[in-house]
Design a protein around this motif. Structure first.
Motif, PDB file in Angstrom:
ATOM      1  N   THR A  79       0.950  -1.334   0.032  1.00 48.02           N
ATOM      2  CA  THR A  79      -0.107   0.163  -0.099  1.00 48.02           C
ATOM      3  C   THR A  79       0.783   1.131   0.146  1.00 48.02           C
ATOM      4  OG1 THR A  79      -1.801  -1.131   0.982  1.00 48.02           O
ATOM      5  CG2 THR A  79      -1.794   1.263   1.109  1.00 48.02           C
ATOM      6  N   GLU A  80       0.886   1.919  -1.205  1.00 50.78           N
ATOM      7  CA  GLU A  80       1.575   3.040  -1.327  1.00 50.78           C
ATOM      8  C   GLU A  80       0.721   4.459  -1.348  1.00 50.78           C
ATOM      9  OE1 GLU A  80       4.910   5.011  -4.538  1.00 50.78           O
ATOM     10  OE2 GLU A  80       4.457   2.747  -4.205  1.00 50.78           O
ATOM     11  N   TRP A  81       0.729   5.170  -0.204  1.00 49.81           N
ATOM     12  CA  TRP A  81      -0.040   6.306  -0.302  1.00 49.81           C
ATOM     13  C   TRP A  81       0.841   7.687  -1.015  1.00 49.81           C
ATOM     14  CZ3 TRP A  81      -5.011   5.789   1.393  1.00 49.81           C
ATOM     15  CH2 TRP A  81      -5.196   4.844   2.341  1.00 49.81           C
ATOM     16  N   ASN A  82       0.068   8.204  -1.815  1.00 52.56           N
ATOM     17  CA  ASN A  82       0.485   9.112  -2.465  1.00 52.56           C
ATOM     18  C   ASN A  82      -0.177  10.811  -2.296  1.00 52.56           C
ATOM     19  OD1 ASN A  82      -1.569   8.592  -4.069  1.00 52.56           O
ATOM     20  ND2 ASN A  82      -0.470   8.617  -5.946  1.00 52.56           N
ATOM     21  N   GLY A  83      -1.156  10.658  -1.528  1.00 55.39           N
ATOM     22  CA  GLY A  83      -1.736  11.968  -1.273  1.00 55.39           C
ATOM     23  C   GLY A  83      -2.698  12.424  -2.305  1.00 55.39           C
ATOM     24  N   ILE A  84      -2.791  13.512  -2.684  1.00 54.60           N
ATOM     25  CA  ILE A  84      -3.619  14.229  -3.707  1.00 54.60           C
ATOM     26  C   ILE A  84      -2.796  14.004  -5.074  1.00 54.60           C
ATOM     27  CG2 ILE A  84      -5.001  15.352  -2.165  1.00 54.60           C
ATOM     28  CD1 ILE A  84      -3.370  18.064  -3.100  1.00 54.60           C
ATOM     29  N   ASP A  85      -1.827  13.238  -5.391  1.00 53.51           N
ATOM     30  CA  ASP A  85      -0.995  13.300  -6.498  1.00 53.51           C
ATOM     31  C   ASP A  85      -1.944  13.064  -7.514  1.00 53.51           C
ATOM     32  OD1 ASP A  85       1.112  14.305  -5.148  1.00 53.51           O
ATOM     33  OD2 ASP A  85       2.138  12.376  -5.109  1.00 53.51           O
ATOM     34  N   ASN A  86      -2.841  11.810  -7.396  1.00 52.14           N
ATOM     35  CA  ASN A  86      -3.812  11.234  -8.580  1.00 52.14           C
ATOM     36  C   ASN A  86      -4.776  12.591  -8.935  1.00 52.14           C
ATOM     37  OD1 ASN A  86      -2.432   8.835  -8.504  1.00 52.14           O
ATOM     38  ND2 ASN A  86      -3.721   7.943  -6.790  1.00 52.14           N
ATOM     39  N   TYR A  87      -5.163  13.253  -8.102  1.00 46.41           N
ATOM     40  CA  TYR A  87      -6.395  14.294  -8.402  1.00 46.41           C
ATOM     41  C   TYR A  87      -5.321  15.450  -9.031  1.00 46.41           C
ATOM     42  CZ  TYR A  87      -9.465  11.890  -5.362  1.00 46.41           C
ATOM     43  OH  TYR A  87     -10.483  10.906  -4.781  1.00 46.41           O
ATOM     44  N   LYS A  88      -4.306  15.869  -8.818  1.00 45.77           N
ATOM     45  CA  LYS A  88      -3.374  16.819  -9.333  1.00 45.77           C
ATOM     46  C   LYS A  88      -2.927  16.449 -10.755  1.00 45.77           C
ATOM     47  CE  LYS A  88      -0.833  18.684  -5.487  1.00 45.77           C
ATOM     48  NZ  LYS A  88       0.753  18.968  -4.687  1.00 45.77           N
ATOM     49  N   GLU A  89      -2.798  15.180 -11.036  1.00 49.07           N
ATOM     50  CA  GLU A  89      -2.542  14.621 -12.481  1.00 49.07           C
ATOM     51  C   GLU A  89      -3.749  14.745 -13.173  1.00 49.07           C
ATOM     52  OE1 GLU A  89      -0.425  10.998 -14.480  1.00 49.07           O
ATOM     53  OE2 GLU A  89      -0.306  11.318 -12.453  1.00 49.07           O
ATOM     54  N   VAL A  90      -4.747  14.241 -12.692  1.00 52.01           N
ATOM     55  CA  VAL A  90      -6.090  14.220 -13.424  1.00 52.01           C
ATOM     56  C   VAL A  90      -6.496  15.777 -13.805  1.00 52.01           C
ATOM     57  CG1 VAL A  90      -8.510  13.468 -13.554  1.00 52.01           C
ATOM     58  CG2 VAL A  90      -6.897  11.964 -12.539  1.00 52.01           C
ATOM     59  N   LEU A  91      -6.540  16.511 -12.676  1.00 49.38           N
ATOM     60  CA  LEU A  91      -7.050  17.914 -12.891  1.00 49.38           C
ATOM     61  C   LEU A  91      -6.216  18.684 -13.791  1.00 49.38           C
ATOM     62  CD1 LEU A  91      -8.598  18.389  -9.643  1.00 49.38           C
ATOM     63  CD2 LEU A  91      -9.864  18.016 -11.435  1.00 49.38           C
ATOM     64  N   THR A  92      -5.023  18.462 -13.896  1.00 49.30           N
ATOM     65  CA  THR A  92      -4.013  19.432 -14.530  1.00 49.30           C
ATOM     66  C   THR A  92      -3.877  18.860 -16.096  1.00 49.30           C
ATOM     67  OG1 THR A  92      -2.201  17.947 -13.520  1.00 49.30           O
ATOM     68  CG2 THR A  92      -2.968  20.147 -12.646  1.00 49.30           C
ATOM     69  N   GLY A  93      -4.601  17.792 -16.185  1.00 49.51           N
ATOM     70  CA  GLY A  93      -4.465  17.345 -17.758  1.00 49.51           C
ATOM     71  C   GLY A  93      -5.558  17.611 -18.549  1.00 49.51           C
ATOM     72  N   GLU A  94      -5.181  17.820 -19.969  1.00 50.09           N
ATOM     73  CA  GLU A  94      -6.500  18.197 -20.647  1.00 50.09           C
ATOM     74  C   GLU A  94      -7.506  17.060 -21.077  1.00 50.09           C
ATOM     75  OE1 GLU A  94      -4.693  19.684 -24.381  1.00 50.09           O
ATOM     76  OE2 GLU A  94      -3.406  21.322 -23.400  1.00 50.09           O
ATOM     77  N   ASP A  95      -7.092  15.767 -21.049  1.00 50.43           N
ATOM     78  CA  ASP A  95      -7.891  14.782 -21.243  1.00 50.43           C
ATOM     79  C   ASP A  95      -9.209  14.702 -20.486  1.00 50.43           C
ATOM     80  OD1 ASP A  95      -6.244  14.026 -23.300  1.00 50.43           O
ATOM     81  OD2 ASP A  95      -5.245  12.460 -22.321  1.00 50.43           O
ATOM     82  N   PHE A  96      -9.001  15.176 -19.156  1.00 55.12           N
ATOM     83  CA  PHE A  96     -10.135  14.976 -18.091  1.00 55.12           C
ATOM     84  C   PHE A  96     -11.170  16.063 -18.482  1.00 55.12           C
ATOM     85  CE2 PHE A  96     -12.070  16.458 -14.180  1.00 55.12           C
ATOM     86  CZ  PHE A  96     -12.835  15.397 -13.753  1.00 55.12           C
ATOM     87  N   TRP A  97     -10.603  17.094 -18.826  1.00 59.71           N
ATOM     88  CA  TRP A  97     -11.540  18.363 -19.067  1.00 59.71           C
ATOM     89  C   TRP A  97     -12.261  18.185 -20.745  1.00 59.71           C
ATOM     90  CZ3 TRP A  97     -12.796  20.686 -14.757  1.00 59.71           C
ATOM     91  CH2 TRP A  97     -12.153  20.827 -13.982  1.00 59.71           C
ATOM     92  N   ARG A  98     -11.592  17.474 -21.277  1.00 59.48           N
ATOM     93  CA  ARG A  98     -12.189  17.297 -22.701  1.00 59.48           C
ATOM     94  C   ARG A  98     -13.211  16.280 -22.414  1.00 59.48           C
ATOM     95  NH1 ARG A  98      -7.887  15.809 -24.966  1.00 59.48           N
ATOM     96  NH2 ARG A  98      -7.085  17.592 -25.541  1.00 59.48           N
ATOM     97  N   VAL A  99     -12.904  15.090 -21.835  1.00 56.43           N
ATOM     98  CA  VAL A  99     -13.882  14.251 -21.531  1.00 56.43           C
ATOM     99  C   VAL A  99     -15.089  14.486 -20.771  1.00 56.43           C
ATOM    100  CG1 VAL A  99     -14.304  11.729 -20.408  1.00 56.43           C
ATOM    101  CG2 VAL A  99     -12.130  12.334 -21.806  1.00 56.43           C
ATOM    102  N   THR A 100     -14.741  15.317 -19.779  1.00 58.13           N
ATOM    103  CA  THR A 100     -16.101  16.069 -18.915  1.00 58.13           C
ATOM    104  C   THR A 100     -16.947  16.970 -19.859  1.00 58.13           C
ATOM    105  OG1 THR A 100     -14.566  15.853 -17.087  1.00 58.13           O
ATOM    106  CG2 THR A 100     -16.501  17.499 -16.963  1.00 58.13           C
TER     107      THR A 100
END
Length: 330
Positions: A79-100
């Motif tokens: 179990t490797e905790w990385n905080g909010i890194d996953n959310y940062k990577e998603v929200l700063t990427g263009e793909d997520f907002w395009r798909v949204t």
């Protein structure tokens, strides 16, 4: 010689006190408490099942979204905790907002078409005779009851490039260029197939709900409108529509939720292709999480999808409540 100055309590008074404080008085109070708790006791099994089947998986998904979980960590049981890194990577990427944005537009188109066509079919049911109404309702129920995977398979066959019924019919009607057309080769044509499938599956729910709502409208209102000289359209806008408006609001709310989370239809038709141009948020979360084995990333996208859906539904409910307040104030 002693003189008794206080009169001893009499028997009947003693009996009354015992009745008020003894077991006989506690019985009605206990029955009253039990009656007050009965609704909550009846809701307890449903609440427990909801927490077990929905709450626990949701909590696990939220916890997973704060982890760096790929195939290596999964095999090693690390179990490797990385905080909010996953959310940062998603929200700063263009793909997520395009798909949204694509998901919101896709939902809007499907819900509008479903509500318009479903309402028309529901009003048609109210106008038909008994035999035709039963026949049409039987067809609607059969379409509604068909499993999603089975319906998607049928539509894959209907719109198949070779030996597809749609291409064969179009070729016979004179559009010979459609004889070997691939409906999943472009973004618009793929979305067209998916939209036809989803609208076809959704119309029965809307139509049956609206027909049930029309049965609650008193016939005297139509008679009064006719005496006032109202035609068909005037009767619809002054009598039918006000009664159907609450049902339309509730049905639209449910359709927004159902269409926004449509996964099977989009994924089964073409896997979100071509070139991932037809991915909506549920498909995007699955491909990033399971397909690319970035499970923490997929969980973060799923949590954001839930939050976006909650925001959309809250905004819709706010508009509905505001309109109801305005109508009540008139």
């Amino acid at each position: 010689m002693t003189v008794q100055t206080e009169r001893p309590p009499s028997g009947p008074v003693d009996v009354v006190k015992r009745d008020e404080s003894g077991p006989a008085g506690a019985g009605p109070r206990a029955a009253s408490r039990l009656g007050a708790l009965t609704p909550y006791l009846l809701l307890l099994p449903a609440c427990a099942a909801t927490v077990l089947l929905l709450g626990w998986p949701l909590l696990k998904d939220v916890l997973l979204s704060f982890q760096n979980l790929n195939m290596a960590q999964l095999i090693q049981h690390v179990t490797e905790w990385n905080g909010i890194d996953n959310y940062k990577e998603v929200l700063t990427g263009e793909d997520f907002w395009r798909v949204t944005l694509r998901s919101i537009l896709f939902t809007a188109v499907n819900v509008v078409l479903t509500m318009i066509l479903g309402a028309l079919v529901g009003l048609l049911l109210a106008r038909l005779g008994k035999r035709m109404r039963v026949t049409l309702m039987l067809g609607l129920v059969l379409a509604w009851a068909m499993p999603v995977v089975a319906a998607t398979t049928v539509y894959q066959w209907l719109f198949a490039q070779r030996f597809g019924v749609v291409n064969w019919v179009l070729d016979k009607l004179g559009w010979h260029s459609m004889a070997d057309y691939s409906w999943t080769s472009s973004q618009l044509s793929t979305f067209f197939v998916v939209t036809v499938l989803i609208v076809w599956q959704s119309i029965p729910f809307v139509a049956i709900n609206l027909y049930a709502a029309t049965t609650t409208i008193p016939g005297e209102l139509y008679e009064a409108a006719a005496l006032d000289g109202a035609g068909g359209w005037k009767s619809f806008t002054t009598v039918t529509l006000p009664f159907l408006r609450p049902f339309l609001y509730a049905t639209t709310f449910l359709e927004i939720i159902w269409v926004f989370k449509a996964f099977v239809q989009v994924f089964a038709i073409n896997g979100g292709g071509p070139d991932r141009l037809t991915e909506i948020l549920p498909v995007y979360a699955y491909i990033e999480g399971v397909g690319n084995q970035h499970y923490g990333m997929g969980a973060a996208i799923a949590v954001l999808t839930i939050l976006i859906l909650l925001g959309l539904t809250a905004y819709y409910l706010r508009i509905v409540l505001k309109r109801e307040e305005e109508e009540a104030g008139l």
